[in-house]
Design a protein around this motif. Sequence first.
Motif, short mmCIF file in Angstrom:
data_model
loop_
_atom_site.label_atom_id
_atom_site.label_comp_id
_atom_site.label_asym_id
_atom_site.label_seq_id
_atom_site.Cartn_x
_atom_site.Cartn_y
_atom_site.Cartn_z
N THR A 106 0.83 -1.21 0.00
CA THR A 106 0.00 0.00 0.00
C THR A 106 0.86 1.26 0.00
O THR A 106 0.52 2.25 -0.66
CB THR A 106 -0.97 0.04 1.20
N ILE A 107 2.00 1.24 0.71
CA ILE A 107 2.81 2.46 0.69
C ILE A 107 3.64 2.58 -0.59
O ILE A 107 3.98 3.70 -1.00
CB ILE A 107 3.69 2.63 1.95
N ILE A 109 2.26 1.79 -3.45
CA ILE A 109 1.21 2.41 -4.27
C ILE A 109 1.11 3.90 -3.97
O ILE A 109 0.97 4.72 -4.88
CB ILE A 109 -0.14 1.70 -4.02
N ALA A 110 1.20 4.26 -2.70
CA ALA A 110 1.13 5.67 -2.31
C ALA A 110 2.23 6.49 -2.96
O ALA A 110 2.01 7.61 -3.44
CB ALA A 110 1.18 5.81 -0.79
N ILE A 134 -8.27 -0.24 -3.32
CA ILE A 134 -7.85 0.16 -1.97
C ILE A 134 -9.03 0.14 -1.01
O ILE A 134 -8.91 -0.33 0.13
CB ILE A 134 -7.20 1.56 -2.01
N HIS A 159 -0.38 2.56 6.97
CA HIS A 159 0.13 2.60 5.60
C HIS A 159 -0.98 2.84 4.59
O HIS A 159 -0.82 3.65 3.66
CB HIS A 159 0.86 1.30 5.28
N VAL A 160 -2.11 2.19 4.76
CA VAL A 160 -3.19 2.40 3.80
C VAL A 160 -3.82 3.79 3.98
O VAL A 160 -4.35 4.36 3.02
CB VAL A 160 -4.25 1.28 3.88
N THR A 163 -1.98 5.90 1.72
CA THR A 163 -2.46 5.72 0.35
C THR A 163 -3.73 6.52 0.11
O THR A 163 -3.89 7.16 -0.94
CB THR A 163 -2.72 4.23 0.05
N GLU A 166 -2.91 10.16 -0.45
CA GLU A 166 -2.43 10.45 -1.80
C GLU A 166 -3.57 10.39 -2.81
O GLU A 166 -3.63 11.20 -3.76
CB GLU A 166 -1.31 9.50 -2.20
#
Length: 282
Positions: A106-107, A109-110, A134, A159-160, A163, A166
């Motif tokens: 997830t991070i 992806i961020a 997500i 962490h999500v 995301t 962002e």
Amino acid sequence: MTTLFQSDKTVEESELLRLLTSINNKEKTWEDVDQEVVLDAMILHIGSPSSDLREMVYRSFYMSIIHDQLDYETLKKLLDYSVTHLLFKGIGESGTDSVFTRAFTTILIAVIINKDIEVDFLPKNTLTEVKNEIKKYIELERDVRGYVPVKGWAHSIAHVADTCDELIKSEKIAEVEYFPIIEILLKKYCTTPTGFLHGEDDRVVTAVLAMLNKKVGLEELKQFVEEIPGLLKSQKEELSSEKYWFVMANCVSLLKSLFIGVSDDPLCNSLQHTIRKSLSQI
């Protein structure tokens, strides 16, 4: 497990850590290594139980992306592979090592979304698909551990939340989608019957503030905050006493962090009043 470039060569964990450490220390550059082989190894070990390797892999992804060391086609491949192969690996499990893959994906992806905000290389429909996945991931994640003894950070919710932050900052996500993203994150936080003890509240509030800073979602957020005491009451009837107290503590910490987060914004005075009212009813 398949890898991004499906190269024939493999890199052992110890060798990968050595290579990435050399690159981060500027003893080597990406031109000195077989990039596809190393990227495949990084993807393969993104969720390594070894905190040293896992965090070095993330740091290497972060540094290479923000410093434009990976081309945009590679970033598109990384994003697609992350969503289709990594984000839901072992989903539904709790207490296993698979959480490290999901959380560190997830991070990653961020960071890719952050780069797209800067230079605009992703199609709008790609961001829409990522947003949908997500949201689904947040609903399905069951392992919400923060710091795991011996193995280090998992931090799936923190962490999500990064995301989500962002996604909301991206102009390719419609404003009407901001609160649905936040709502699913808040619901997860306010209904999870284990304690969030590692700063997750601040990371969730950061995503909320990203929405409010765009002057979106205030009334919907106030309604959600108003409903928290009722949400707690219904859960008290369903959960054991221990689990209920975890949920209540989570709700209180989130509301307090949100109150502090909006304390300097005069446009959020009504929200502050709503938060105080809900806290008094818990």
